[in-house]
Every structure is written in C-alpha cells, then in structure tokens.
Design an enzyme around this catalytic site. Structure first.
Site, PDB file in Angstrom:
ATOM      1  N   ASP A 199       0.799  -1.236   0.000  1.00  0.00           N
ATOM      2  CA  ASP A 199       0.000   0.000   0.000  1.00  0.00           C
ATOM      3  C   ASP A 199       0.825   1.276   0.000  1.00  0.00           C
ATOM      4  O   ASP A 199       0.253   2.368   0.113  1.00  0.00           O
ATOM      5  CB  ASP A 199      -0.964   0.052   1.196  1.00  0.00           C
ATOM      6  CG  ASP A 199      -2.181  -0.842   1.004  1.00  0.00           C
ATOM      7  OD1 ASP A 199      -2.500  -1.174  -0.144  1.00  0.00           O
ATOM      8  OD2 ASP A 199      -2.813  -1.198   2.011  1.00  0.00           O
ATOM      9  N   CYS A 200       2.149   1.202  -0.127  1.00  0.00           N
ATOM     10  CA  CYS A 200       2.948   2.435  -0.048  1.00  0.00           C
ATOM     11  C   CYS A 200       3.163   3.085  -1.412  1.00  0.00           C
ATOM     12  O   CYS A 200       3.778   4.148  -1.495  1.00  0.00           O
ATOM     13  CB  CYS A 200       4.291   2.171   0.637  1.00  0.00           C
ATOM     14  SG  CYS A 200       5.480   1.271  -0.379  1.00  0.00           S
ATOM     15  N   GLU A 234       7.475  -6.154  -8.135  1.00  0.00           N
ATOM     16  CA  GLU A 234       7.444  -7.357  -7.288  1.00  0.00           C
ATOM     17  C   GLU A 234       8.801  -8.057  -7.334  1.00  0.00           C
ATOM     18  O   GLU A 234       8.900  -9.290  -7.424  1.00  0.00           O
ATOM     19  CB  GLU A 234       6.324  -8.305  -7.726  1.00  0.00           C
ATOM     20  CG  GLU A 234       4.943  -7.676  -7.795  1.00  0.00           C
ATOM     21  CD  GLU A 234       4.397  -7.197  -6.450  1.00  0.00           C
ATOM     22  OE1 GLU A 234       5.037  -7.467  -5.407  1.00  0.00           O
ATOM     23  OE2 GLU A 234       3.347  -6.533  -6.438  1.00  0.00           O
TER      24      GLU A 234
END
Length: 253
Positions: free
Chosen positions: A42-43, A117
């Site tokens: 969520d950053c 990722e």
C-alpha cells in the site's frame, strides 16, 4: 635526499595520487545503475514504477517492463489507484539477460529495465540485473517488499540490498491501525496472523480472488487469506485492531 623529501614520501595522502582526475570516468564505458525502491504493501511502489516508466518513455528512452507475480494474476503491473501497464512475466527459470538480448536481436535498444514485485526474483536473477547495469549500461529500477509475512527478508530483496547502487524506501507513509508507521506485512486468516506457511501467497489488502488452498483438507474447503500492514508492536502481539475485515486470496504456490 633531503629531510623534506622524506616527509613527502611518508605522507599517507600520497596513496591518493592513483585516483583518476575529476571527470576522467565520464570518458569510460557507460555504466547503468541498479536501484531498489522498497516498502510495505500500500505504499505506492507499483505507482512509482509506472511513473518512472512514463517519465523515461517521454524522453525517448526505450524500456523493458517486467513483473513477477502481480496481484492481478496477469502479466501486468497494477496500481491500487487504478493504473496498469502490460509487462513481461518473469518465471522461475527466466534469464533476464536473455529478455534484453531478444530486444537487441529485433534491433531495439534497451535503455532501462523496470521490475515490479522484485522480492520474488531469485538471487541469480538479481545478479543478472547487476550484470546488465555494469556490462550493458542499462539502468535497472526494482520495486518490491523487503520482508515476508514472517518479517524475514525475501531472498531476492536480500540480494538487492547487497548489490544495489541505490536503496530508496518509498516515502508514502503506510499506517498501522493504531496510527503508527506500518512496516510489517502480516498474513491473516480468520482474524489470526499466520506465522508459518508458503513463502509465496499473493493476496491483497483490499480485493482478491478466493481459491482452494493447497493445504485445505478437501477441494470444497475454502480459506480466505489477506494481508494487513502493522507496526512492529502489533505485528509481534498479533493485534489486528478493532475492525479486521475479511478478504480473499490468490495462491500461487
């Protein structure tokens, strides 16, 4: 030989004389940078990856956009604010250097590589990225989570910490439910933090796809797994706060 000569020869700063003059390295072969931008869920890591790709492309640079296990389950980079871009999926045995060589074989230059990722890369794949930066002059931007649900460094992230030229925590602050900064990605099932299990279970903090768990007792049995960002105190205590919600999972291992 005079006493003054002796002083000059014994001067420890004389060892610096072998350093090249300022600006001399600009005349050498081009060298790329390997940069790792990291932070909890969520950053805004994926948003930043897409913004950097956009900025470079606007300047006429040609890039290769890669991803390993996006939350959508598709070969793309997706951001929680609604942005998305198609990407090339990196598999377990992919040699990232070969992906760049394929572009060269088509007559296409590669100025930069973006990997989202990146925590899911193998250490060998991170070494390949470092080789592309050093030997081919490619700028490499990696984005990912540093630690897994046990607060242990992912192997890919650990290798990036060892090799990257630049380490940049993403500055968008993510808060624990208590209001303190959140750093730890807790894996949650039935409002309980899981402390063991598969290293790679790709789920989300908001919307996910529910599938049968590999550890379920029957195909009909379903489990719901999500992640929640917590501060260290509440990660250690397992306290999810007063409003824990249920979400789904996308299991890849």
């Amino acid at each position: 030989m005079t006493a003054a000569d002796d002083v000059v020869l014994d001067d420890p700063t004389d060892a610096l004389s072998a350093a090249p003059p300022a600006g001399a390295r600009r005349n050498g072969p081009a060298r790329g940078r390997l940069k790792f931008c990291y932070g909890p869920m969520d950053c805004g890591k994926s948003t930043l990856a897409l913004q950097i790709d956009h900025n470079h492309a606007r300047q006429g640079r040609r890039g290769l956009v890669l991803v390993r296990h996006d939350r959508s389950g598709a070969p793309q980079i997706t951001s929680r604010i609604g942005l998305a871009r198609r990407a090339t999926e990196v598999a377990t045995g992919t040699d990232i250097r070969d992906l760049v060589r394929e572009q060269w074989a088509r007559g296409q230059h590669v100025d930069y590589v973006i990997v989202d990722e990146a925590q899911f890369l193998s250490p060998a794949q991170v070494d390949q990225l470092a080789e592309l930066a050093d030997e081919a002059g490619v700028d490499v931007y990696c984005f990912g989570i540093a630690t897994d649900f046990r607060s242990t460094l992912f192997p890919g992230a650990a290798r990036l910490f060892e090799l990257a030229d630049e380490l940049q925590p993403v500055q968008v602050e993510v808060l624990c439910w208590c209001g303190l900064p959140g750093r730890f990605n807790a894996r949650v099932r039935d409002d309980v933090i899981l402390r063991d299990g598969d290293t790679v279970v790709v789920a989300d903090t908001e919307h996910s796809v529910v599938e049968p768990s590999a550890s379920a007792r029957s195909d009909a049995e379903m489990v719901t797994v999500r992640y929640q960002v917590l501060c260290r105190r509440h990660f250690r205590s397992g306290d999810l706060g007063p409003a824990a919600a249920q979400h789904g999972q996308l299991r890849l291992s």
